[in-house]
Design a protein around this motif. Structure first.
Motif, mmCIF file in Angstrom:
data_model
loop_
_atom_site.group_PDB
_atom_site.id
_atom_site.type_symbol
_atom_site.label_atom_id
_atom_site.label_comp_id
_atom_site.label_asym_id
_atom_site.label_seq_id
_atom_site.Cartn_x
_atom_site.Cartn_y
_atom_site.Cartn_z
ATOM 1 N N LYS A 1 13.951 -12.148 -2.299
ATOM 2 C CA LYS A 1 14.433 -11.583 -3.562
ATOM 3 C C LYS A 1 14.894 -10.143 -3.405
ATOM 4 O O LYS A 1 15.577 -9.607 -4.282
ATOM 5 N N LEU A 2 14.494 -9.510 -2.304
ATOM 6 C CA LEU A 2 14.867 -8.111 -2.063
ATOM 7 C C LEU A 2 16.039 -7.995 -1.084
ATOM 8 O O LEU A 2 16.413 -6.881 -0.700
ATOM 9 N N ALA A 3 16.631 -9.135 -0.711
ATOM 10 C CA ALA A 3 17.707 -9.114 0.281
ATOM 11 C C ALA A 3 18.908 -8.303 -0.185
ATOM 12 O O ALA A 3 19.634 -7.732 0.637
ATOM 13 N N GLU A 4 19.125 -8.236 -1.493
ATOM 14 C CA GLU A 4 20.288 -7.499 -2.013
ATOM 15 C C GLU A 4 20.272 -6.025 -1.626
ATOM 16 O O GLU A 4 21.322 -5.370 -1.584
ATOM 17 N N PHE A 5 19.080 -5.489 -1.329
ATOM 18 C CA PHE A 5 18.974 -4.065 -1.008
ATOM 19 C C PHE A 5 19.178 -3.789 0.481
ATOM 20 O O PHE A 5 19.310 -2.627 0.883
ATOM 21 N N GLY A 6 19.207 -4.842 1.290
ATOM 22 C CA GLY A 6 19.469 -4.683 2.709
ATOM 23 C C GLY A 6 18.566 -3.665 3.366
ATOM 24 O O GLY A 6 17.346 -3.638 3.125
ATOM 25 N N ASP A 7 19.174 -2.799 4.192
ATOM 26 C CA ASP A 7 18.385 -1.812 4.922
ATOM 27 C C ASP A 7 18.184 -0.529 4.141
ATOM 28 O O ASP A 7 17.711 0.466 4.685
ATOM 29 N N ARG A 8 18.509 -0.548 2.843
ATOM 30 C CA ARG A 8 18.271 0.652 2.026
ATOM 31 C C ARG A 8 16.803 0.807 1.667
ATOM 32 O O ARG A 8 16.386 1.880 1.212
ATOM 33 N N ILE A 9 16.006 -0.253 1.836
ATOM 34 C CA ILE A 9 14.570 -0.142 1.581
ATOM 35 C C ILE A 9 13.803 -0.748 2.756
ATOM 36 O O ILE A 9 14.347 -1.551 3.525
ATOM 37 N N THR A 10 12.549 -0.359 2.864
ATOM 38 C CA THR A 10 11.640 -0.953 3.846
ATOM 39 C C THR A 10 10.728 -1.913 3.105
ATOM 40 O O THR A 10 10.105 -1.538 2.105
ATOM 41 N N VAL A 11 10.661 -3.160 3.566
ATOM 42 C CA VAL A 11 9.836 -4.174 2.901
ATOM 43 C C VAL A 11 8.646 -4.517 3.784
ATOM 44 O O VAL A 11 8.808 -4.848 4.963
ATOM 45 N N LEU A 12 7.450 -4.440 3.200
ATOM 46 C CA LEU A 12 6.237 -4.852 3.892
ATOM 47 C C LEU A 12 5.698 -6.095 3.193
ATOM 48 O O LEU A 12 5.222 -6.015 2.056
ATOM 49 N N PRO A 13 5.782 -7.263 3.832
ATOM 50 C CA PRO A 13 5.300 -8.491 3.196
ATOM 51 C C PRO A 13 3.777 -8.576 3.226
ATOM 52 O O PRO A 13 3.130 -8.185 4.198
ATOM 53 N N GLY A 14 3.226 -9.078 2.139
ATOM 54 C CA GLY A 14 1.782 -9.265 2.065
ATOM 55 C C GLY A 14 1.316 -9.239 0.631
ATOM 56 O O GLY A 14 2.055 -8.836 -0.282
ATOM 57 N N ALA A 15 0.096 -9.672 0.405
ATOM 58 C CA ALA A 15 -0.491 -9.637 -0.936
ATOM 59 C C ALA A 15 -0.668 -8.185 -1.378
ATOM 60 O O ALA A 15 -1.023 -7.313 -0.569
ATOM 61 N N THR A 16 -0.437 -7.932 -2.655
ATOM 62 C CA THR A 16 -0.516 -6.550 -3.126
ATOM 63 C C THR A 16 -1.954 -6.032 -3.179
ATOM 64 O O THR A 16 -2.156 -4.828 -3.345
ATOM 65 N N ASP A 17 -2.937 -6.918 -3.045
ATOM 66 C CA ASP A 17 -4.329 -6.459 -2.984
ATOM 67 C C ASP A 17 -4.855 -6.433 -1.554
ATOM 68 O O ASP A 17 -6.056 -6.214 -1.334
ATOM 69 N N ASP A 18 -3.968 -6.617 -0.582
ATOM 70 C CA ASP A 18 -4.349 -6.545 0.827
ATOM 71 C C ASP A 18 -4.402 -5.076 1.230
ATOM 72 O O ASP A 18 -3.373 -4.403 1.318
ATOM 73 N N ARG A 19 -5.593 -4.572 1.475
ATOM 74 C CA ARG A 19 -5.763 -3.146 1.701
ATOM 75 C C ARG A 19 -5.030 -2.669 2.964
ATOM 76 O O ARG A 19 -4.529 -1.543 3.010
ATOM 77 N N ALA A 20 -4.963 -3.504 3.987
ATOM 78 C CA ALA A 20 -4.254 -3.115 5.212
ATOM 79 C C ALA A 20 -2.759 -2.956 4.938
ATOM 80 O O ALA A 20 -2.117 -2.002 5.414
ATOM 81 N N VAL A 21 -2.185 -3.869 4.148
ATOM 82 C CA VAL A 21 -0.771 -3.790 3.798
ATOM 83 C C VAL A 21 -0.505 -2.564 2.936
ATOM 84 O O VAL A 21 0.444 -1.801 3.177
ATOM 85 N N VAL A 22 -1.357 -2.351 1.939
ATOM 86 C CA VAL A 22 -1.180 -1.204 1.041
ATOM 87 C C VAL A 22 -1.310 0.109 1.812
ATOM 88 O O VAL A 22 -0.532 1.055 1.598
#
Length: 270
Positions: A77-98
């Motif tokens: 769903k974030l593909a439209e932004f291409g390399d203008r953003i950095t995407v970190l996949p993971g659950a939003t309550d995953d403390r390591a990801v956050v």
């Protein structure tokens, strides 16, 4: 009507004589703006949802560096932004990801989604509160049903809907509104630089501009109970640099709704 305090009148800029002085002033202002923008790095937790994607667009429009967190299955769903953003996949309550996502960020904007029955909202809020850099602006989204001080006056229709929907959603193990309440309780109790933005009913459509807000539901200015989703996101992003909103829980409504047009204070009027 309860509302935010207004800033005092700005001091008039000093005069510059001659074209050289005007050019130096313009260059200095441009450099200052560029420096401020360069320092802004924001993390958007829950970036792939409708509200999250609008926040990404507003943040990019301001020249911010953007890091987005979303579930792995939603990264497309974030593909439209291409390399203008950095995407970190993971659950939003995953403390390591956050922890990785918020590193070096000046602000963290979080969609408090009360999905499931595993304390998703409170876990997300706690991870952001614990792991965001000291002094970062923390802006959270939720609905009007959240109350900070118990002084909100909810219309009967809203009370009935929240009660019925909350029970049914919990029985179906789809949504846990009580956990969103717990998430906000933790935010309100923290000593971070937080803002909890409480949204009305939402609709799609072109932006009407920055929503109007009040500290308490029941204020006549909020009676229309409708905000464009794009403007909810705009308020979230604007809050990053609005010091008057630190440790506030503004309830918002669209600035062109009938109640806003009739009751908005001078500083928030169209």
């Amino acid at each position: 009507m309860e509302r935010n305090g207004q800033n005092g009148p700005g001091r008039a800029p000093s005069a510059h004589t001659g074209q050289d002085g005007e050019e130096r002033a313009a260059e200095s202002a441009a450099e200052t703006a560029a420096d401020i923008t360069a320092r802004r790095k924001v993390c958007i937790v829950g970036a792939s949802g409708k509200l999250g994607r609008y926040m990404v667009r507003h943040a990019l429009d301001r020249g911010y560096e953007v890091v987005g967190v979303c579930r792995e299955q939603s990264t497309g769903k974030l593909a439209e932004f291409g390399d203008r953003i950095t995407v970190l996949p993971g659950a939003t309550d995953d403390r390591a990801v956050v922890a990785r996502a918020v590193e070096g960020c000046d602000a963290v904007l979080t969609v408090l989604a009360p999905w499931g029955m595993h304390h998703y909202a409170s876990g997300t809020a706690q991870a952001v509160l614990d792991l965001a850099p000291p002094g970062a602006r923390l802006v959270f989204s939720c609905g009007w049903h959240i109350t900070r001080d118990g002084k909100d006056r909810y219309p009967l229709r809203l009370r009935a809907f929240v009660a019925a929907f909350g029970r049914l959603a919990k029985l179906a193990r789809v949504v846990d509104l009580d956990d969103q309440v717990e998430a906000c309780r933790r935010i309100f109790a923290s000593d971070t630089r937080w803002t909890v933005v409480r949204g009305s009913d939402l609709e799609e459509g072109e932006s009407q501009g920055l929503p109007v807000w009040s500290r308490h539901v029941g204020d006549p200015v909020l009676a229309s109970n409708l905000t464009r989703r794009v403007d909810f996101a705009l308020f979230m992003v604007e809050a990053v640099e609005d010091e008057s909103l630190v440790r506030e829980a503004p309830a918002i409504v669209g600035r062109l709704t009938p109640s806003a047009l009739a009751h908005a204070p001078a500083g928030q009027a169209h």
